[in-house]
Scaffold this motif. Structure first.
Motif, PDB file in Angstrom:
ATOM      1  N   SER A 182       0.809  -1.220   0.000  1.00 46.05           N
ATOM      2  CA  SER A 182       0.000   0.000   0.000  1.00 46.05           C
ATOM      3  C   SER A 182       0.842   1.269   0.000  1.00 46.05           C
ATOM      4  CB  SER A 182      -0.931   0.010   1.223  1.00 46.05           C
ATOM      5  OG  SER A 182      -1.759  -1.124   1.233  1.00 46.05           O
ATOM      6  N   ASP A 183       2.143   1.122   0.101  1.00 49.34           N
ATOM      7  CA  ASP A 183       3.034   2.282   0.186  1.00 49.34           C
ATOM      8  C   ASP A 183       3.883   2.353  -1.079  1.00 49.34           C
ATOM      9  OD1 ASP A 183       4.745   4.323   0.823  1.00 49.34           O
ATOM     10  OD2 ASP A 183       5.652   3.335   2.566  1.00 49.34           O
ATOM     11  N   VAL A 184       3.508   3.222  -1.991  1.00 52.67           N
ATOM     12  CA  VAL A 184       4.229   3.308  -3.267  1.00 52.67           C
ATOM     13  C   VAL A 184       5.637   3.867  -3.084  1.00 52.67           C
ATOM     14  CG1 VAL A 184       2.132   3.521  -4.637  1.00 52.67           C
ATOM     15  CG2 VAL A 184       3.223   5.597  -3.730  1.00 52.67           C
ATOM     16  N   THR A 185       5.933   4.449  -1.922  1.00 54.36           N
ATOM     17  CA  THR A 185       7.272   4.988  -1.668  1.00 54.36           C
ATOM     18  C   THR A 185       8.220   3.939  -1.111  1.00 54.36           C
ATOM     19  OG1 THR A 185       6.751   5.698   0.600  1.00 54.36           O
ATOM     20  CG2 THR A 185       6.259   7.243  -1.191  1.00 54.36           C
ATOM     21  N   SER A 186       7.677   2.769  -0.746  1.00 53.26           N
ATOM     22  CA  SER A 186       8.522   1.718  -0.184  1.00 53.26           C
ATOM     23  C   SER A 186       9.453   1.153  -1.253  1.00 53.26           C
ATOM     24  CB  SER A 186       7.657   0.582   0.375  1.00 53.26           C
ATOM     25  OG  SER A 186       8.457  -0.550   0.673  1.00 53.26           O
ATOM     26  N   PRO A 187      10.726   0.914  -0.917  1.00 55.17           N
ATOM     27  CA  PRO A 187      11.648   0.286  -1.882  1.00 55.17           C
ATOM     28  C   PRO A 187      11.161  -1.100  -2.330  1.00 55.17           C
ATOM     29  CG  PRO A 187      12.850   1.202  -0.012  1.00 55.17           C
ATOM     30  CD  PRO A 187      11.399   1.262   0.346  1.00 55.17           C
ATOM     31  N   LEU A 188      10.271  -1.717  -1.545  1.00 62.23           N
ATOM     32  CA  LEU A 188       9.772  -3.052  -1.890  1.00 62.23           C
ATOM     33  C   LEU A 188       8.472  -3.010  -2.686  1.00 62.23           C
ATOM     34  CD1 LEU A 188      11.882  -3.815   0.330  1.00 62.23           C
ATOM     35  CD2 LEU A 188      10.407  -5.736   0.878  1.00 62.23           C
ATOM     36  N   TYR A 189       7.964  -1.802  -2.951  1.00 58.74           N
ATOM     37  CA  TYR A 189       6.733  -1.721  -3.738  1.00 58.74           C
ATOM     38  C   TYR A 189       7.010  -2.237  -5.151  1.00 58.74           C
ATOM     39  CZ  TYR A 189       2.453   0.040  -5.837  1.00 58.74           C
ATOM     40  OH  TYR A 189       1.239   0.134  -6.486  1.00 58.74           O
ATOM     41  N   GLY A 190       6.235  -3.256  -5.564  1.00 64.29           N
ATOM     42  CA  GLY A 190       6.451  -3.883  -6.868  1.00 64.29           C
ATOM     43  C   GLY A 190       7.598  -4.872  -6.876  1.00 64.29           C
ATOM     44  N   LYS A 191       8.254  -5.047  -5.732  1.00 64.59           N
ATOM     45  CA  LYS A 191       9.391  -5.964  -5.637  1.00 64.59           C
ATOM     46  C   LYS A 191       9.072  -7.182  -4.768  1.00 64.59           C
ATOM     47  CE  LYS A 191      12.301  -3.350  -7.947  1.00 64.59           C
ATOM     48  NZ  LYS A 191      12.891  -3.779  -9.232  1.00 64.59           N
ATOM     49  N   LEU A 192       7.800  -7.373  -4.471  1.00 62.25           N
ATOM     50  CA  LEU A 192       7.386  -8.448  -3.569  1.00 62.25           C
ATOM     51  C   LEU A 192       6.016  -8.964  -3.994  1.00 62.25           C
ATOM     52  CD1 LEU A 192       8.290  -9.769  -0.797  1.00 62.25           C
ATOM     53  CD2 LEU A 192       6.766  -8.114   0.287  1.00 62.25           C
ATOM     54  N   GLU A 193       5.889 -10.288  -4.140  1.00 62.76           N
ATOM     55  CA  GLU A 193       4.605 -10.908  -4.428  1.00 62.76           C
ATOM     56  C   GLU A 193       4.471 -12.165  -3.579  1.00 62.76           C
ATOM     57  OE1 GLU A 193       3.268 -11.297  -8.474  1.00 62.76           O
ATOM     58  OE2 GLU A 193       4.603  -9.684  -9.181  1.00 62.76           O
ATOM     59  N   ILE A 194       3.223 -12.520  -3.279  1.00 65.63           N
ATOM     60  CA  ILE A 194       2.958 -13.667  -2.407  1.00 65.63           C
ATOM     61  C   ILE A 194       2.207 -14.738  -3.205  1.00 65.63           C
ATOM     62  CG2 ILE A 194       1.820 -14.458  -0.300  1.00 65.63           C
ATOM     63  CD1 ILE A 194       2.101 -11.633   0.807  1.00 65.63           C
ATOM     64  N   PHE A 195       2.677 -15.978  -3.102  1.00 62.74           N
ATOM     65  CA  PHE A 195       2.071 -17.112  -3.774  1.00 62.74           C
ATOM     66  C   PHE A 195       1.636 -18.108  -2.702  1.00 62.74           C
ATOM     67  CE2 PHE A 195       5.037 -15.037  -6.502  1.00 62.74           C
ATOM     68  CZ  PHE A 195       4.499 -15.090  -7.778  1.00 62.74           C
ATOM     69  N   ILE A 196       0.339 -18.365  -2.596  1.00 60.33           N
ATOM     70  CA  ILE A 196      -0.195 -19.203  -1.523  1.00 60.33           C
ATOM     71  C   ILE A 196      -0.802 -20.469  -2.104  1.00 60.33           C
ATOM     72  CG2 ILE A 196      -1.785 -19.331   0.422  1.00 60.33           C
ATOM     73  CD1 ILE A 196      -1.739 -16.263   0.509  1.00 60.33           C
ATOM     74  N   SER A 197      -0.291 -21.607  -1.673  1.00 60.15           N
ATOM     75  CA  SER A 197      -0.908 -22.891  -2.010  1.00 60.15           C
ATOM     76  C   SER A 197      -1.897 -23.219  -0.903  1.00 60.15           C
ATOM     77  CB  SER A 197       0.162 -23.993  -2.105  1.00 60.15           C
ATOM     78  OG  SER A 197      -0.438 -25.245  -2.342  1.00 60.15           O
ATOM     79  N   ASP A 198      -3.174 -23.172  -1.240  1.00 59.51           N
ATOM     80  CA  ASP A 198      -4.247 -23.377  -0.259  1.00 59.51           C
ATOM     81  C   ASP A 198      -4.656 -24.850  -0.274  1.00 59.51           C
ATOM     82  OD1 ASP A 198      -6.375 -23.211   1.442  1.00 59.51           O
ATOM     83  OD2 ASP A 198      -7.687 -22.146   0.053  1.00 59.51           O
ATOM     84  N   ASN A 199      -4.011 -25.640   0.561  1.00 59.22           N
ATOM     85  CA  ASN A 199      -4.227 -27.090   0.547  1.00 59.22           C
ATOM     86  C   ASN A 199      -5.600 -27.502   1.056  1.00 59.22           C
ATOM     87  OD1 ASN A 199      -1.601 -27.135  -0.336  1.00 59.22           O
ATOM     88  ND2 ASN A 199      -0.881 -28.633   1.155  1.00 59.22           N
ATOM     89  N   ALA A 200      -6.256 -26.631   1.796  1.00 62.58           N
ATOM     90  CA  ALA A 200      -7.593 -26.955   2.311  1.00 62.58           C
ATOM     91  C   ALA A 200      -8.699 -26.326   1.464  1.00 62.58           C
ATOM     92  CB  ALA A 200      -7.727 -26.500   3.762  1.00 62.58           C
TER      93      ALA A 200
END
Length: 621
Positions: A182-200
């Motif tokens: 949510s913070d476009v000023t963060s050095p990690l903005y656009g540099k981090l993504e989450i991939f979740i395997s939902d086994n249930a």
């Protein structure tokens, strides 16, 4: 100039153990709701701590950092002392680098201080002393000058496998979203993504966003879930440009700053360490200052947890944590893997749970870097008792050792199997013995059997055959908490008297053929056989879940399992090295994308769409 790490304060929902962040005297005041520390005259705070000290030695060794600066946001008059601290044998040494008096003249001002220190070993840290009442400290950063061409382009894909841990997953995503997405000023903005395997298959699809991707998957354990995440990351030739995968448990609490520090560390790595893995330590969730593990030695499956049990509120423990020891891998509660290791021919083994992270780490880790301030909080393992895990104890250890060619002799296996079987047998836990033996028997069925398994179905059968944890009011047993506590203090030789102890053990098979009428309450973890001599029934109580299961003495069942154990021993003596060699020779068949697509019922390709289309056309021709 880049920010190496931010100075952070305790926060409810993350960690409130203040000495992990700073140590203050009685003239300094802090409240969790504040983002500052208030000082009376002579109030002091020291930042030689787990989160706010700087791992200078490792930064100078592994990254392109040349010179370090400290920036502090102060309002008032302070004496700022820069220090370098190090553990040398039994001594803790402290070198004073510089001392400066600053005056913000009644307003909030950012001051910069250079660590002009020739010695780069140990920890860099600082202390502030207020020389006037009403002064405030608002935080700051450790910074470094690094040439732009020395920084690497980094994008982290967080790989999470979950099974009905919605509360943890949603909370961590909310925390990371607030800090980075949510913070476009963060050095990690656009540099981090989450991939979740939902086994249930219980997470809402609304959770999918530009940065969060949820994939409903078969319940094939942690190994299958994490592998599904790896497959999705490289699907289509890794179009998102992920450079590193952070494999992270679902049932943890993570400080977003740990991920920021990981990102900066990866960005600044020297060329010779660009293949390094980054590991995060595990801390207890119930006692947040206790470290459970910071890297591990596989040791043939008898895992040795490095720096286990340290109280990181103390300076000695923080400085000891800075010292590097031999490690083989980092567990998957927080393990960063370079994308070059995530290939269609180099995926984890399908061992469902226990040992998947160890084998993959043994296979791929060239160098593991661990630093103070990079960690997660995890529920203690003794609070997660599961009878079904006994099936995997030896099965997965044997598979991992065989595939990796780890020296684990027939004699070692026989010795350790005897210890496990005897302990569970004499503790009246017959179902656990059955599962232990079944796991070894299945190992001897070989790689073809493992390849053909429906991991989800097999695990369901295994769990159904173990002990079922139930609330105590649902069990026909008179539960008394003082009685449970008393058993925690009972000496191991209970049940025997005087000089007859050894004879009783030798001639009654640990009391198996002695009369038994007593009932006792014992812990699920830590019970010893001698506490159950002459016991007819026992309530096995798990303090973490407040649940239990009942076991009952049966001479007939014990004898039957003992003879089956002897049969497994004969199997080991006859076929162990043959089957071990087969796993070593054919283990690679279980690590491929083609195998995992069949195992998971997916159709994922690591090729780019154009390459895959061309390959299909060639096959048609």
């Amino acid at each position: 100039m880049i920010i190496l790490q931010h100075l952070i304060f305790p926060r409810p929902g993350i960690c409130t153990d203040e000495p992990l962040y700073f140590r203050r005297n009685e003239r300094a005041f802090y409240a969790w709701s504040d983002d500052y520390i208030t000082f009376e005259r002579d109030g002091a705070a020291e930042f030689d701590t787990y989160f706010n000290g700087l791992s200078a030695e490792k930064l100078f060794r592994y990254t392109s950092v040349k010179k370090i600066f400290l920036k502090l946001k102060l309002n008032g008059v302070f004496r700022v002392t820069l220090m370098r601290k190090e553990k040398c044998a039994q001594l803790l040494t402290c070198e004073f680098v510089s001392e400066t008096v600053v005056n913000s003249e009644g307003r909030l001002y950012e001051f910069s201080f250079a660590f002009d220190c020739k010695n780069t070993s140990g920890m860099y840290c600082f202390k502030i002393l207020s020389l006037d009442g009403g002064s405030r400290f608002y935080g700051g950063d450790y910074c470094a000058d690094i040439a732009e061409d020395a920084l690497r382009s980094v994008k982290i894909g967080i790989d999470i496998c979950t099974f009905r841990r919605e509360r943890f997953v949603e909370k961590n995503i909310e925390s990371l979203s607030s800090a980075f997405f949510s913070d476009v000023t963060s050095p990690l903005y656009g540099k981090l993504e989450i991939f979740i395997s939902d086994n249930a298959k219980t997470l809402p699809q609304e959770m999918n966003t530009r940065f969060v991707h949820v994939f409903p998957s078969k319940n094939v354990g942690g190994a299958g879930g994490f592998t599904r995440g790896l497959m999705e990351i490289i699907s289509g030739g890794n179009p998102r440009g992920i450079t590193h995968v952070l494999i992270m448990d679902d049932d943890i609490v993570v400080e977003p700053e740990s991920i920021y520090r990981t990102y900066v560390l990866l960005s600044a790595l020297r060329e010779e360490y660009r293949h390094a893995f980054i590991g995060g330590a595990m801390f207890r969730l119930d006692r947040q200052h206790i470290q459970v593990e910071a890297g591990a030695l596989w040791n043939g499956g008898a895992v040795i947890s490095r720096k286990s049990g340290l109280d990181l509120r103390t300076l000695d423990a923080c400085l000891y944590n800075e010292l590097e020891e031999t490690v083989d891998y980092n567990a998957w509660w927080y393990s960063v893997v370079p994308i070059e290791n995530v290939r269609a021919d180099n995926l984890p083994l399908p061992v469902f749970i226990r040992g998947d992270d160890a084998e993959y780490g043994l296979r791929n880790t060239r160098k593991l870097i661990l630093m103070n301030g990079i960690c997660v909080w995890h529920e203690p393992f003794e609070n997660k008792y599961s009878s079904g895990m006994f099936y995997y104890i030896f099965r997965n250890r044997l598979i991992d050792n065989a595939v990796r060619g780890v020296r684990y002799t027939k004699r070692q296996l026989l010795f350790e199997l005897k210890e496990h079987v005897y302990n569970e047998l004499f503790c009246l836990r017959y179902k656990n013995v059955d599962l232990l033996l079944r796991g070894i028997e299945d190992f001897f069925r070989g790689p073809d059997w493992l390849k053909a398994q429906d991991g989800e179905k097999l695990h369901s059968l295994i769990m159904a055959d173990g002990y079922k944890m139930q609330y105590i009011d649902e069990l026909p047993f008179n539960f008394s908490y003082p009685a449970y506590e008393q058993m925690l203090r009972v000496p191991e030789d209970v049940g025997f008297r005087g000089g007859v102890k050894k004879l009783a053990i030798a001639f009654t098979f640990h009391g198996l053929f002695m009369p038994a009428n007593a009932e006792k309450i014992v812990p699920t973890i830590g019970v010893v056989p001698r506490q159950l001599v002459r016991v007819k029934r026992s309530l096995n109580y798990d303090i973490g879940s407040k649940k239990a299961f009942i076991t009952e003495k049966s001479v007939k069942t014990a004898i039957k399992l003992y003879f089956r154990y002897l049969g497994v021993r004969r199997l080991i003596k006859r076929r162990y090295y043959t089957v071990k060699s087969e796993y070593r020779r054919r283990g690679g068949e279980l690590m491929t994308l083609d195998f995992w697509n069949g195992y998971l019922g997916t159709d994922i390709s690591a090729e780019r769409p154009a390459e895959r289309s061309a390959a299909k056309n060639r096959r048609k021709k």
